[in-house]
Motif scaffolding. Structure first.
Motif, PDB file in Angstrom:
ATOM      1  N   SER A 172       8.908 -17.893  19.532  1.00 16.92           N
ATOM      2  CA  SER A 172       9.709 -18.557  18.468  1.00 16.92           C
ATOM      3  C   SER A 172       8.786 -19.250  17.480  1.00 16.92           C
ATOM      4  O   SER A 172       7.586 -19.441  17.731  1.00 16.92           O
ATOM      5  N   GLU A 173       9.404 -19.673  16.310  1.00 16.12           N
ATOM      6  CA  GLU A 173       8.623 -20.379  15.289  1.00 16.12           C
ATOM      7  C   GLU A 173       8.038 -21.667  15.865  1.00 16.12           C
ATOM      8  O   GLU A 173       6.893 -22.027  15.576  1.00 16.12           O
ATOM      9  N   TYR A 174       8.840 -22.353  16.639  1.00 23.01           N
ATOM     10  CA  TYR A 174       8.389 -23.620  17.204  1.00 23.01           C
ATOM     11  C   TYR A 174       7.185 -23.368  18.112  1.00 23.01           C
ATOM     12  O   TYR A 174       6.159 -24.056  18.012  1.00 23.01           O
ATOM     13  N   ASP A 175       7.326 -22.328  18.989  1.00 20.29           N
ATOM     14  CA  ASP A 175       6.231 -22.042  19.914  1.00 20.29           C
ATOM     15  C   ASP A 175       4.974 -21.638  19.165  1.00 20.29           C
ATOM     16  O   ASP A 175       3.853 -22.026  19.528  1.00 20.29           O
ATOM     17  N   ALA A 176       5.190 -20.827  18.107  1.00 22.32           N
ATOM     18  CA  ALA A 176       4.042 -20.366  17.335  1.00 22.32           C
ATOM     19  C   ALA A 176       3.317 -21.532  16.691  1.00 22.32           C
ATOM     20  O   ALA A 176       2.084 -21.601  16.659  1.00 22.32           O
ATOM     21  N   LEU A 177       4.084 -22.456  16.174  1.00 25.94           N
ATOM     22  CA  LEU A 177       3.460 -23.610  15.508  1.00 25.94           C
ATOM     23  C   LEU A 177       2.746 -24.493  16.516  1.00 25.94           C
ATOM     24  O   LEU A 177       1.691 -25.062  16.230  1.00 25.94           O
ATOM     25  N   VAL A 178       3.329 -24.633  17.681  1.00 28.51           N
ATOM     26  CA  VAL A 178       2.705 -25.471  18.704  1.00 28.51           C
ATOM     27  C   VAL A 178       1.404 -24.804  19.193  1.00 28.51           C
ATOM     28  O   VAL A 178       0.397 -25.463  19.440  1.00 28.51           O
ATOM     29  N   ALA A 179       1.469 -23.457  19.300  1.00 29.81           N
ATOM     30  CA  ALA A 179       0.310 -22.724  19.823  1.00 29.81           C
ATOM     31  C   ALA A 179      -0.784 -22.536  18.801  1.00 29.81           C
ATOM     32  O   ALA A 179      -1.923 -22.214  19.131  1.00 29.81           O
ATOM     33  N   ALA A 180      -0.420 -22.694  17.531  1.00 28.55           N
ATOM     34  CA  ALA A 180      -1.390 -22.437  16.461  1.00 28.55           C
ATOM     35  C   ALA A 180      -2.529 -23.444  16.525  1.00 28.55           C
ATOM     36  O   ALA A 180      -2.370 -24.576  17.000  1.00 28.55           O
ATOM     37  N   ALA A 181      -3.628 -23.011  16.022  1.00 25.88           N
ATOM     38  CA  ALA A 181      -4.790 -23.895  15.976  1.00 25.88           C
ATOM     39  C   ALA A 181      -4.556 -24.995  14.955  1.00 25.88           C
ATOM     40  O   ALA A 181      -3.818 -24.804  13.987  1.00 25.88           O
ATOM     41  N   PRO A 182      -5.184 -26.179  15.106  1.00 25.92           N
ATOM     42  CA  PRO A 182      -5.004 -27.287  14.142  1.00 25.92           C
ATOM     43  C   PRO A 182      -5.339 -26.875  12.732  1.00 25.92           C
ATOM     44  O   PRO A 182      -4.759 -27.379  11.767  1.00 25.92           O
ATOM     45  N   SER A 183      -6.248 -25.952  12.569  1.00 25.30           N
ATOM     46  CA  SER A 183      -6.652 -25.562  11.222  1.00 25.30           C
ATOM     47  C   SER A 183      -5.525 -24.872  10.476  1.00 25.30           C
ATOM     48  O   SER A 183      -5.488 -24.838   9.251  1.00 25.30           O
ATOM     49  N   VAL A 184      -4.587 -24.309  11.235  1.00 21.23           N
ATOM     50  CA  VAL A 184      -3.466 -23.599  10.586  1.00 21.23           C
ATOM     51  C   VAL A 184      -2.624 -24.597   9.803  1.00 21.23           C
ATOM     52  O   VAL A 184      -2.256 -24.387   8.645  1.00 21.23           O
ATOM     53  N   LEU A 185      -2.266 -25.748  10.460  1.00 17.66           N
ATOM     54  CA  LEU A 185      -1.452 -26.759   9.764  1.00 17.66           C
ATOM     55  C   LEU A 185      -2.238 -27.398   8.620  1.00 17.66           C
ATOM     56  O   LEU A 185      -1.681 -27.717   7.565  1.00 17.66           O
TER      57      LEU A 185
END
Length: 728
Positions: free
Chosen positions: A15-28
């Motif tokens: 899910s979007e939520y999971d993807a965002l949580v799993a993403a590296a800090p540099s993504v945000l």
């Protein structure tokens, strides 16, 4: 072993939520803007550096995690605090609704604030369950500040237009009014609906004027305080000054912006001023009183015809003089002193009566009313002098004053008390006789009468507001035929007759009253004396007849013969007559003892009168005492002449008296009769009528003491009378 074949489970889509949580800090951090992520309970799980910069802090993500927002504090645009539990992120987490372009105020720990534009979207799994939410926000503080400034300027501009104290209106190139402010509408009395949308020419009173105005503006000329007249809704005409310029766009005349200044009051004031000056000039010359203007030296700057006639001088002659030049010499100093004080501002104006000299040498009396005209800073410009010839009035005043003084002198000379009052009863004048009669000087505000207290003839109090003068004023009629009694402050009383008479002016209106108070004390005393005399006469006639009867009877009893009777009876009647004569001369008032003794003794003694000595302190006897004592002295003298000291050439007698007063006893007068150097005395063998007569007169009639002694050296008699029967 199961007979069911196990098939491999396909890999679940993230899910979007999971993807965002799993993403590296540099993504945000790569996202251009502040971003943070919360789970389905609102706990803060991820955020980028931009978010931390805007928050001014780095919230922890493990221990003591924060919910809904990493800001220090949140507020609404109006400054109301906004709890994190109700912020846009909380709304998205709990309801799943998106929040678009919401504006909130973020406060950093250091107290600084910024306005953030917030966009929040809930994050759901494949089955639609909310797993969390993402918030993308950005700092729009600069944009908001610019927006507020634009709004403020627009508001100020709108307020300037609408609430300006000067009328404003915008007219299109076609002459149609596009807009007008409150002052413009109030000036003409129209509503916006009645004014806007109509041609401007409809409201101008002069067609050529509005034609010229529109032409000039269409040609790009500016108008500066152009005079015009506008028609108000109530039909009145408003005088205005129009200041305007034109707005062009791409060479095309779009509209005009006009300022309308109402000068109606100024125009009317100017018209009134011109009318006033014209009327003043006409009045100045037509006035029957003198009017002059003078500079600080008193030199005349302007005079009217009336003053020229009053002073017998031409206008040119007066304009070459100062007003001191025609002022009578003795009056110049006073006028000069007052005028100098007026020039420096000590006096705003003054009034003066003075004398002026005409060319022929005659004198006129002038009443001067002097005032000043000053500039804006209070400096003296010139004096205005209103002059009235009061020569005739002065002469009349002198005559009236002389007449009034003559009347006052006349009233003062009258022996009767005179006073006057006004219509209300306040005393306005009183003469000296009024002061003497009332025993006081009337005070300011005294009403009705000059007396201290009043009483009716029967002794009952008479209030001043019910006295004859008060009745005369209230009923507007003279009051006659009444009497009253005035009491002085010292307690003495004066009976009087008042003669209050109302006074009227030429039109018959009551203006006051005059009263004359005639003192009738002497009359009352005379009446009292007359009554007393009549009563006394009646009593004395009866007594005298009884005395004569007794004298005749007793004389006859003791007489030797008829001749002796006639002689004795005649002597006693003559003594009685002498006492009556003495009392009659004194109107039956008290008789002096000294005079009484001499009146009785000297005629009887004849040539021997020089051998009678009479001495004693002054004492006055009332009529009853005088008659009784006369009879006693007559008997003593008759006996001394016939048988006693006066019967010889060497004998003499004395009559003395003294006053005696002892403590606890009634005062008495003591009379002593002594005969000296006469023939030897032999006591009588019997009591004669003379002795009885003396005892009756002294002891019975007067209540006194009578002591007769026939001593060998001479007869001695002592008479004591109560002092209440005599007056020292």
């Amino acid at each position: 072993m199961s007979n069911i074949e196990e098939f491999p489970v396909p890999a679940r889509k993230m899910s979007e939520y999971d993807a965002l949580v799993a993403a590296a800090p540099s993504v945000l951090d790569a996202i251009p803007g502040a971003v943070y992520l919360c789970d389905h309970d609102g706990w803060l799980v991820r955020y980028n550096k931009e978010a931390a910069n805007l928050w001014g802090r780095t919230p922890p993500l493990e221990d003591r995690r924060e919910r809904f927002c990493g800001s220090h504090a949140l507020f609404l645009q109006d400054g109301t605090p906004l709890d994190h539990e109700v912020c846009p992120m909380a709304t998205a987490v709990f309801t799943g609704r998106e929040v678009r372009n919401a504006e909130v105020v973020i406060e950093r720990p250091d107290g600084s604030r910024l306005v953030a534009l917030v966009n929040v979207r809930a994050l759901k799994d494949d089955e639609g369950r909310i797993q969390g939410a993402i918030n993308c926000f950005q700092d729009i503080s600069a944009h908001k500040a610019m927006e507020q400034e634009v709004h403020r300027k627009n508001t100020d501009l709108e307020d300037f237009f609408e609430n300006s104290a000067i009328g404003l209106h915008i007219v299109g190139g076609d002459g149609i009014i596009q807009r007008a402010n409150k002052a413009e509408l109030a000036l003409l009395g129209y509503t916006a609906e009645e004014y806007v949308g109509r041609h401007i020419a409809e409201f101008h009173a002069d067609a050529p004027v509005i034609g010229d105005i529109l032409h000039k503006l269409s040609c790009g000329e500016k108008l500066d305080r152009y005079p015009a007249r506008l028609c108000a809704k109530d039909g009145s005409i408003k005088h205005v000054l129009i200041t305007s310029n034109s707005r062009f766009e791409d060479g095309e005349f779009l509209n005009t912006r006009c300022f309308t200044t109402d000068v109606t009051d100024l125009h009317e004031a100017e018209s009134a001023r011109r009318d006033s000056e014209e009327r003043l000039a006409a009045t100045y010359e037509a006035a029957t009183i003198g009017i002059a203007e003078a500079d600080s030296a008193g030199r005349l700057l302007r005079v009217n015809d009336a003053l020229c006639q009053m002073l017998g001088r031409s206008r040119d002659e007066l304009l070459s003089m100062s007003f001191f030049d025609y002022t009578y010499g003795d009056d110049r100093e006073e006028d000069a002193t007052l005028y100098a004080r007026q020039i420096v501002g000590e006096l705003d104006n003054y009034v003066l009566r003075k004398r002026a000299t005409k060319p022929d040498g005659s004198i006129v009396y002038l009443d001067i009313h002097s005032s000043s005209v000053r500039d804006k800073v209070g400096g003296f410009r010139y004096g205005v002098r209103i002059i009235q010839d009061v020569t005739a009035a002065k002469q009349m005043e002198d005559q009236i004053r002389a007449s009034e003084q003559h009347m006052r002198d006349l009233l003062e000379a009258l022996p009767a008390a005179i006073y006057t009052t006004d219509q209300a009863g306040r005393i306005t004048f009183y003469n000296k006789a009024a002061i003497q009669m009332s025993g006081r000087t009337p005070q300011a505000g005294d009403m009705w009468c000059v007396t201290w207290r009043l009483f009716n003839p029967d002794g009952t109090p008479l209030p001043h507001d019910r006295c004859p003068m008060a009745i005369a004023l209230r009923e507007d009629r003279p009051v006659r035929g009444v009497e009253a009694i005035a009491e002085r402050p010292d307690g003495s009383r004066v009976p009087f007759i008042p003669y209050p008479t109302p006074l009227h002016d030429g039109d018959g209106h009551l203006v006051g009253a005059i009263n004359m108070l005639v003192d009738i004390t002497e009359r009352k005393r005379a009446e009292s004396r007359q009554k007393t005399l009549i009563d006394e006469l009646n009593h004395r006639v009866k007594n005298m007849l009884a005395t004569v009867q007794s004298l005749s009877g007793q004389t006859a009893r003791y007489a030797d013969d008829l001749d002796d009777f006639l002689r004795r009876f005649e002597d006693r009647l003559l003594a009685l007559s002498r006492a009556h004569d003495l009392l009659t001369k004194r109107h039956w008032e008290d008789a002096p003892l000294d005079s009484l003794a001499r009146e009785v003794l000297m005629p009887l003694a004849g040539e021997a009168a020089g051998r009678i000595k009479v001495h004693g302190p002054p004492a006055a006897l009332n009529s009853r005492t005088a008659l009784s004592l006369t009879m006693a002295l007559n008997e003593l003298a008759t006996n001394a002449i016939k048988y006693g000291a006066l019967s010889s050439e060497a004998g003499w007698l004395s009559l003395t008296w003294r006053l005696r007063g002892e403590a606890g006893a009634q005062p008495r007068i003591i009379l002593e009769w002594h005969e000296h150097d006469g023939p030897p005395v032999r006591p009588p063998t019997r009591r004669g009528f003379g002795t009885r007569l003396m005892e009756r007169c002294i002891e019975r009639d007067l209540g006194g003491e009578f002591d007769l002694a026939f001593e060998q050296a001479g007869v001695a008699c002592r008479i004591s009378i109560p002092v209440g029967l005599v007056d020292a």
